[in-house]
Design a protein around this motif. Structure first.
Motif, PDB file in Angstrom:
ATOM      1  N   THR B 208     -13.551  44.954  74.636  1.00  0.00           N
ATOM      2  CA  THR B 208     -12.937  44.056  75.633  1.00  0.00           C
ATOM      3  C   THR B 208     -13.911  43.028  76.197  1.00  0.00           C
ATOM      4  O   THR B 208     -13.643  42.420  77.232  1.00  0.00           O
ATOM      5  N   TRP B 209     -15.016  42.808  75.508  1.00  0.00           N
ATOM      6  CA  TRP B 209     -15.941  41.745  75.938  1.00  0.00           C
ATOM      7  C   TRP B 209     -15.325  40.372  75.676  1.00  0.00           C
ATOM      8  O   TRP B 209     -14.623  40.156  74.695  1.00  0.00           O
ATOM      9  N   HIS B 210     -15.605  39.444  76.605  1.00  0.00           N
ATOM     10  CA  HIS B 210     -15.137  38.067  76.471  1.00  0.00           C
ATOM     11  C   HIS B 210     -16.304  37.149  76.797  1.00  0.00           C
ATOM     12  O   HIS B 210     -17.000  37.349  77.778  1.00  0.00           O
ATOM     13  N   LYS B 211     -16.522  36.138  75.968  1.00  0.00           N
ATOM     14  CA  LYS B 211     -17.733  35.331  76.107  1.00  0.00           C
ATOM     15  C   LYS B 211     -17.818  34.662  77.472  1.00  0.00           C
ATOM     16  O   LYS B 211     -18.901  34.614  78.073  1.00  0.00           O
ATOM     17  N   ALA B 212     -16.691  34.182  77.976  1.00  0.00           N
ATOM     18  CA  ALA B 212     -16.721  33.503  79.275  1.00  0.00           C
ATOM     19  C   ALA B 212     -16.573  34.489  80.439  1.00  0.00           C
ATOM     20  O   ALA B 212     -17.268  34.400  81.443  1.00  0.00           O
ATOM     21  N   ASP B 213     -15.689  35.447  80.288  1.00  0.00           N
ATOM     22  CA  ASP B 213     -15.361  36.347  81.405  1.00  0.00           C
ATOM     23  C   ASP B 213     -16.163  37.642  81.407  1.00  0.00           C
ATOM     24  O   ASP B 213     -16.086  38.413  82.355  1.00  0.00           O
ATOM     25  N   GLY B 214     -16.893  37.915  80.337  1.00  0.00           N
ATOM     26  CA  GLY B 214     -17.645  39.165  80.276  1.00  0.00           C
ATOM     27  C   GLY B 214     -16.739  40.352  80.023  1.00  0.00           C
ATOM     28  O   GLY B 214     -15.665  40.234  79.438  1.00  0.00           O
ATOM     29  N   TYR B 215     -17.223  41.508  80.517  1.00  0.00           N
ATOM     30  CA  TYR B 215     -16.444  42.736  80.325  1.00  0.00           C
ATOM     31  C   TYR B 215     -15.412  42.888  81.441  1.00  0.00           C
ATOM     32  O   TYR B 215     -15.362  42.096  82.386  1.00  0.00           O
ATOM     33  N   LEU B 216     -14.641  43.969  81.379  1.00  0.00           N
ATOM     34  CA  LEU B 216     -13.669  44.229  82.449  1.00  0.00           C
ATOM     35  C   LEU B 216     -14.404  44.493  83.757  1.00  0.00           C
ATOM     36  O   LEU B 216     -15.498  45.054  83.758  1.00  0.00           O
ATOM     37  N   PRO B 217     -13.800  44.130  84.867  1.00  0.00           N
ATOM     38  CA  PRO B 217     -14.488  44.301  86.160  1.00  0.00           C
ATOM     39  C   PRO B 217     -14.593  45.775  86.560  1.00  0.00           C
ATOM     40  O   PRO B 217     -13.793  46.614  86.150  1.00  0.00           O
ATOM     41  N   ALA B 218     -15.588  46.040  87.392  1.00  0.00           N
ATOM     42  CA  ALA B 218     -15.862  47.412  87.823  1.00  0.00           C
ATOM     43  C   ALA B 218     -14.687  48.031  88.565  1.00  0.00           C
ATOM     44  O   ALA B 218     -14.457  49.235  88.466  1.00  0.00           O
ATOM     45  N   ASP B 219     -13.950  47.224  89.314  1.00  0.00           N
ATOM     46  CA  ASP B 219     -12.851  47.823  90.085  1.00  0.00           C
ATOM     47  C   ASP B 219     -11.751  48.336  89.166  1.00  0.00           C
ATOM     48  O   ASP B 219     -11.085  49.319  89.466  1.00  0.00           O
ATOM     49  N   PHE B 220     -11.577  47.689  88.022  1.00  0.00           N
ATOM     50  CA  PHE B 220     -10.605  48.197  87.048  1.00  0.00           C
ATOM     51  C   PHE B 220     -11.060  49.554  86.532  1.00  0.00           C
ATOM     52  O   PHE B 220     -10.313  50.532  86.496  1.00  0.00           O
ATOM     53  N   LEU B 221     -12.343  49.605  86.155  1.00  0.00           N
ATOM     54  CA  LEU B 221     -12.889  50.853  85.618  1.00  0.00           C
ATOM     55  C   LEU B 221     -12.858  51.955  86.675  1.00  0.00           C
ATOM     56  O   LEU B 221     -12.521  53.101  86.377  1.00  0.00           O
ATOM     57  N   ALA B 222     -13.173  51.596  87.905  1.00  0.00           N
ATOM     58  CA  ALA B 222     -13.181  52.581  88.986  1.00  0.00           C
ATOM     59  C   ALA B 222     -11.783  53.126  89.234  1.00  0.00           C
ATOM     60  O   ALA B 222     -11.597  54.299  89.579  1.00  0.00           O
ATOM     61  N   ALA B 223     -10.791  52.261  89.048  1.00  0.00           N
ATOM     62  CA  ALA B 223      -9.422  52.719  89.256  1.00  0.00           C
ATOM     63  C   ALA B 223      -9.020  53.714  88.177  1.00  0.00           C
ATOM     64  O   ALA B 223      -8.198  54.600  88.413  1.00  0.00           O
ATOM     65  N   LEU B 224      -9.612  53.569  87.018  1.00  0.00           N
ATOM     66  CA  LEU B 224      -9.336  54.551  85.963  1.00  0.00           C
ATOM     67  C   LEU B 224      -9.993  55.876  86.289  1.00  0.00           C
ATOM     68  O   LEU B 224      -9.405  56.946  86.127  1.00  0.00           O
ATOM     69  N   HIS B 225     -11.246  55.784  86.704  1.00  0.00           N
ATOM     70  CA  HIS B 225     -12.034  56.983  87.038  1.00  0.00           C
ATOM     71  C   HIS B 225     -13.262  56.488  87.795  1.00  0.00           C
ATOM     72  O   HIS B 225     -13.979  55.618  87.279  1.00  0.00           O
ATOM     73  N   PRO B 226     -13.550  57.021  88.959  1.00  0.00           N
ATOM     74  CA  PRO B 226     -14.698  56.512  89.731  1.00  0.00           C
ATOM     75  C   PRO B 226     -15.988  56.551  88.924  1.00  0.00           C
ATOM     76  O   PRO B 226     -16.810  55.635  89.019  1.00  0.00           O
ATOM     77  N   GLY B 227     -16.131  57.558  88.095  1.00  0.00           N
ATOM     78  CA  GLY B 227     -17.374  57.688  87.323  1.00  0.00           C
ATOM     79  C   GLY B 227     -17.533  56.643  86.242  1.00  0.00           C
ATOM     80  O   GLY B 227     -18.610  56.498  85.653  1.00  0.00           O
ATOM     81  N   LEU B 228     -16.452  55.915  85.964  1.00  0.00           N
ATOM     82  CA  LEU B 228     -16.493  54.939  84.872  1.00  0.00           C
ATOM     83  C   LEU B 228     -16.899  53.541  85.354  1.00  0.00           C
ATOM     84  O   LEU B 228     -17.145  52.647  84.550  1.00  0.00           O
ATOM     85  N   ALA B 229     -16.997  53.382  86.674  1.00  0.00           N
ATOM     86  CA  ALA B 229     -17.149  52.040  87.250  1.00  0.00           C
ATOM     87  C   ALA B 229     -18.338  51.285  86.674  1.00  0.00           C
ATOM     88  O   ALA B 229     -18.279  50.075  86.436  1.00  0.00           O
ATOM     89  N   ARG B 230     -19.414  51.987  86.424  1.00  0.00           N
ATOM     90  CA  ARG B 230     -20.640  51.322  85.963  1.00  0.00           C
ATOM     91  C   ARG B 230     -20.820  51.412  84.444  1.00  0.00           C
ATOM     92  O   ARG B 230     -21.938  51.224  83.942  1.00  0.00           O
ATOM     93  N   LEU B 231     -19.727  51.673  83.726  1.00  0.00           N
ATOM     94  CA  LEU B 231     -19.822  51.832  82.262  1.00  0.00           C
ATOM     95  C   LEU B 231     -20.616  50.707  81.610  1.00  0.00           C
ATOM     96  O   LEU B 231     -21.575  50.943  80.876  1.00  0.00           O
ATOM     97  N   TYR B 232     -20.200  49.469  81.909  1.00  0.00           N
ATOM     98  CA  TYR B 232     -20.835  48.350  81.216  1.00  0.00           C
ATOM     99  C   TYR B 232     -22.245  48.088  81.722  1.00  0.00           C
ATOM    100  O   TYR B 232     -23.116  47.639  80.974  1.00  0.00           O
TER     101      TYR B 232
END
Lengths: 558, 558
Positions: B208-232
């Motif tokens: 899900t990397w995008h050259k202009a927008d980067g990866y998905l935002p941390a709040d999306f990941l955190a909403a999936l699982h708090p431990g995932l927030a800093r994945l990228y």
């Protein structure tokens, strides 16, 4: 002292004689013999000129020779005295017609005509009169006539008018020379008795006869072809009588030939499929009788005439005198399964069948039986041979949905069986929703011997399926007609119902719906109906488009 | 003095090395070796405990041992001096990820973790994270996020986030201990060079990397699982670079092991399917490259980002730097034909194949080739394995309409081929109608060797189909990346387009549409589109209902 009745069953390839006990219906002896000339569809006997495509004829002399031989065989086998045979009945394919002289002499034995294809009997499956049938249907539609509604809206190329019109158009001299055009059933009775009567079953289901309205009017026939206007007056004259009516007594020549008493009552005949209903014990309203073979025919009696959508025919006195006989049909059943087994089973299944000395059907059915309803994820429309009831549309075709890379042959096999059962349910509902009761069901024919299939039919329709006790319900039904022609005074019965009550064996088995299977099948049936309407009622005409393109490409390939 | 480049192709079952001439692309030597542990889907190597269903792992040590052996083999075979190899490129399956320590040490070699399934590399076809993928898609839909539109609206369970989330949820300690989670392609380059970079192809299409927008935002990941927030931030750190970018030079240890010069440029990798595009000579906008095997993958370059309905992904720099790489797909192609051949061909066809020493495909294709378009009267929806583009719906299933009692296996076979060609035409039209040009087409993969199939594709799409000249377009594409990493100064090329212009062989064959076949296929395609919409876009959800019922009945059967 036991009395007996003879049931003669004239099929497509052979004739069968059954000698049964009048009191019990017990089989005393039976014999079958193939027609020497079989189905004549390549060239006339003794000729080298090929017949055109779609022709299918029989040799009426074959009917008489096989009649003589099979009756002789059952009399010899049984040791029954000819004088103890109280009646003779017969069933026949229909519409199977021939031209004859006023004394019954068939034209195929007249050397002036025997090299002309139209002199021979056109078998039910002679399909070369499609153009004529199309014109009949178009004319009826153009005139807004109501009568086609008795036949699901259309008549078939197999029926009397298209076949007679084809004869007139292609061999006018022969048509003119013929004193009558007669169904095989009625011609054989005429030979045996010297009396010509038309059985109401063939006349009604194939000849457009109606007890109250008679035949089609002369102006309709004249509009088709001026020469056809007097068809019913000149060529199809004679009384129409219900099956089982005593037409006459066996004449001396035939009595001698068969070793029976002269004057033995001979009954008006009946169509073979329809004979199976009384043979299966079904003579009363509310019981549907299904003959399940390559295709399926549904017979049902009612006390009123209701024009149910898509039925193949409703005829007063057509099966049982005093009742309206309804006929519906599914154009494909066993032949769809046979197609799949031949074309769709991989070698491992053939090998297993060979190793275990069972049929491929057995192998597939055994595996299919292990599946739960809906487990395959498949659903089919059973239109491999078009749809007869209720859509009356030969241009429709088969559809299978839900296939995946995990789909197995036995799953397709089961889905095909289920699709025909959904088709039967839809026909039952067409009757009941339009006011013709279906209280119970009796099944006969080859497919009724298949336990998996019968259980699926019971589960899908939610109804008990009784299997007819007689393995030869048509010939037994014919024998019952002989007993009715004899009447109580002659040692027989007053009515067909009475004959069936005594002579039809109890059901061989009754399949009852398994409650746990019903919800899945109700769900699948709802989807089946939706596909049925989408593809069958004009919403999506892809099947028609595919047929048209196929025809064009086949024509272009020639 | 000739120079060479190495293309390394890491597949599902084996690795391949290709040594090619930089100037001409000519193949000098090739070697292939199966992974010793293959696909690990039953139990971990050395373990007796079974893996849960839907797991599929690889052993990263296998990648290194096969790399060493196949490179040694091609150097030995060719007699080329190690110093004449100017660059190394690789292609890899994706998303195939493993957890590693900060120095690149994989966890499966760490005795503290080696008995834990999550320590091994999750292969692209590991499907045990479906629940996680469903949650990702549901969350994105709930938030109304726009990013899924770059991926046809949904991500797959095969991708990075579901796989990482599964690791976190099922083995949190390991997830915490891992310094990084890395694609196999990037990990092998890291091993060879000591430098970790993320190739934009895998990062974009699977991460899900995008050259202009980067990866998905941390709040999306955190909403999936708090431990995932800093994945990228924590686990997927490192620069993202276009395939062919020089990541580093071959380190001394690997140079010695492979007999190559230390410092030999090593390129950022690429996904195997995508590597085939340059390998097939396709690096410019407007040329669609199709890899046709069990399934079909369509690659296309464009100069703008357009969110085309149902594409599998659009990634800037994903294939060729400076261009947007579009990927679409058909979930079933060769595997549908294989299913039919295995399940649907009767013994006579098998016997003929054995007698003539050809494949069953050959027998069916030969018979199918004798038919005209539309002659069979059949039409199919090619969804035996669901639909990827443009409906992105794995719950859809196969449909066949038009079957009759005369339908033959070769007709079904041809209808299945045609259905996949209709599916390709629909994908092409999705691109062109939404503003991404498709001017020409190049095909590679196993199915591109089938003349009947290729002709049908040309006829149905109305376009020329050029067959890629290289039999190994992925490995050749990887070799081109090595030449680009070397750059002109190192004896290679400045761009991938330049490399392809010199190194890709001319098409092996070009199939051109036969004008006479077009009208029938246009007619059939119109019907295909109508069925596509009816069954694929919610008008008739019978396929979903059948899937649901199947699941329920399978569950009940357990």
């Amino acid at each position: 002292m036991a009395k007996y009745t003879l049931g003669l069953d004239f099929g497509t390839e052979s004739a069968r004689a059954l000698l049964v006990d009048v009191a019990t219906g017990d089989l005393v002896a039976s014999a079958v013999e193939a027609f020497p000339d079989g189905v004549i569809d390549e060239r006339l006997p003794g000729s080298h000129s090929p017949l055109p495509p779609d022709w299918a004829l029989q040799n009426p002399s074959d009917w008489l020779s096989t009649l003589e031989n099979t009756v002789a065989a059952v009399m010899r086998q049984s040791g029954v005295a000819g004088s103890d045979v109280i009646g003779i009945g017969l069933d026949f394919t229909a519409c199977t017609i021939l031209p004859a002289a006023a004394d019954g002499t068939p034209f195929h034995t007249n050397v002036a005509y025997s090299d002309r294809p139209h002199a021979w009997a056109k078998l039910w499956k002679h399909h070369a009169a499609q153009g004529q049938a199309d014109r009949v249907n178009a004319l009826a539609e153009q005139r807004g006539d109501a009568w086609p509604r008795r036949y699901g809206g259309k008549i078939s190329s197999e029926w009397l008018i298209p076949k007679a019109l084809q004869m007139l158009e292609e061999d006018a001299a022969l048509y003119e020379a013929a004193d009558c055009i007669v169904e095989g059933a009625d011609w054989v009775v005429w030979q045996l008795t010297g009396v010509l009567a038309r059985n109401a079953c063939a006349a009604g289901y194939k000849g457009t006869w109606h007890k109250a309205d008679g035949y089609l009017p002369a102006d309709f026939l004249a509009a088709l072809h001026p020469g056809l206007a007097r068809l019913y007056v000149d060529k199809v004259a004679g009384p129409v009588v219900a099956p089982g009516t005593r037409v006459g007594g066996l004449n001396a020549a035939w009595a001698g030939r068969l070793g029976l008493a002269a004057g033995t009552p001979v009954a008006a005949g009946i169509i073979d499929a329809h004979a199976a209903a009384p043979g299966g014990g079904v003579t009363q309203p509310g019981v549907m009788f299904m003959i399940m073979g390559t295709s399926t025919c549904h017979m049902l009696m009612g006390e009123q005439e209701v024009l149910v959508e898509g039925i193949a025919g409703v005829v007063e006195d057509g099966i049982v005198p005093g009742l309206y006989g309804y006929e519906a049909g599914q154009a494909g059943a066993g032949d769809i399964f046979a197609w799949f087994v031949e074309q769709g089973a991989p070698p491992a299944y053939h090998d297993e069948a060979a190793r275990r000395e069972v049929t491929l059907h057995d192998v597939l059915a055994e595996r299919a039986a292990a599946q739960r309803p809906g487990q395959s994820g498949l659903l089919a429309l059973d239109w491999w041979n078009g749809n007869r009831s209720v859509l009356v549309d030969a241009e429709l075709s088969g559809l299978l949905v839900g296939a995946t890379l995990a789909t197995k042959p036995e799953e397709i096999y089961r889905a095909l069986i289920e699709s025909t059962a959904f088709g039967t349910r839809l026909i039952i509902e067409a009757f009941t929703e339009q006011g013709v009761a279906v209280d119970s069901i009796v099944a006969g024919g080859g497919l009724a011997k298949n336990p998996l299939l019968m259980q699926i039919y019971a589960d899908i329709t939610g109804r008990d399926f009784a299997v007819a006790g007689s393995p030869q319900p048509s010939a037994l039904g014919a024998a019952m007609l002989g007993a009715v022609a004899a009447g109580p005074a002659g040692g027989g019965y007053a009515t067909l119902a009475e004959a069936a009550a005594h002579m039809a064996p109890a059901p061989a088995h009754v399949y009852r719906p398994i409650a746990a299977h019903r919800p899945a099948y109700d769900l699948l049936y709802a989807e089946y109906r939706r596909l049925y309407d989408t593809f069958g009622r004009g919403e999506n005409n892809v099947m028609k488009t595919l047929r048209r393109l196929r025809r064009e490409q086949l024509a272009a390939a020639r």
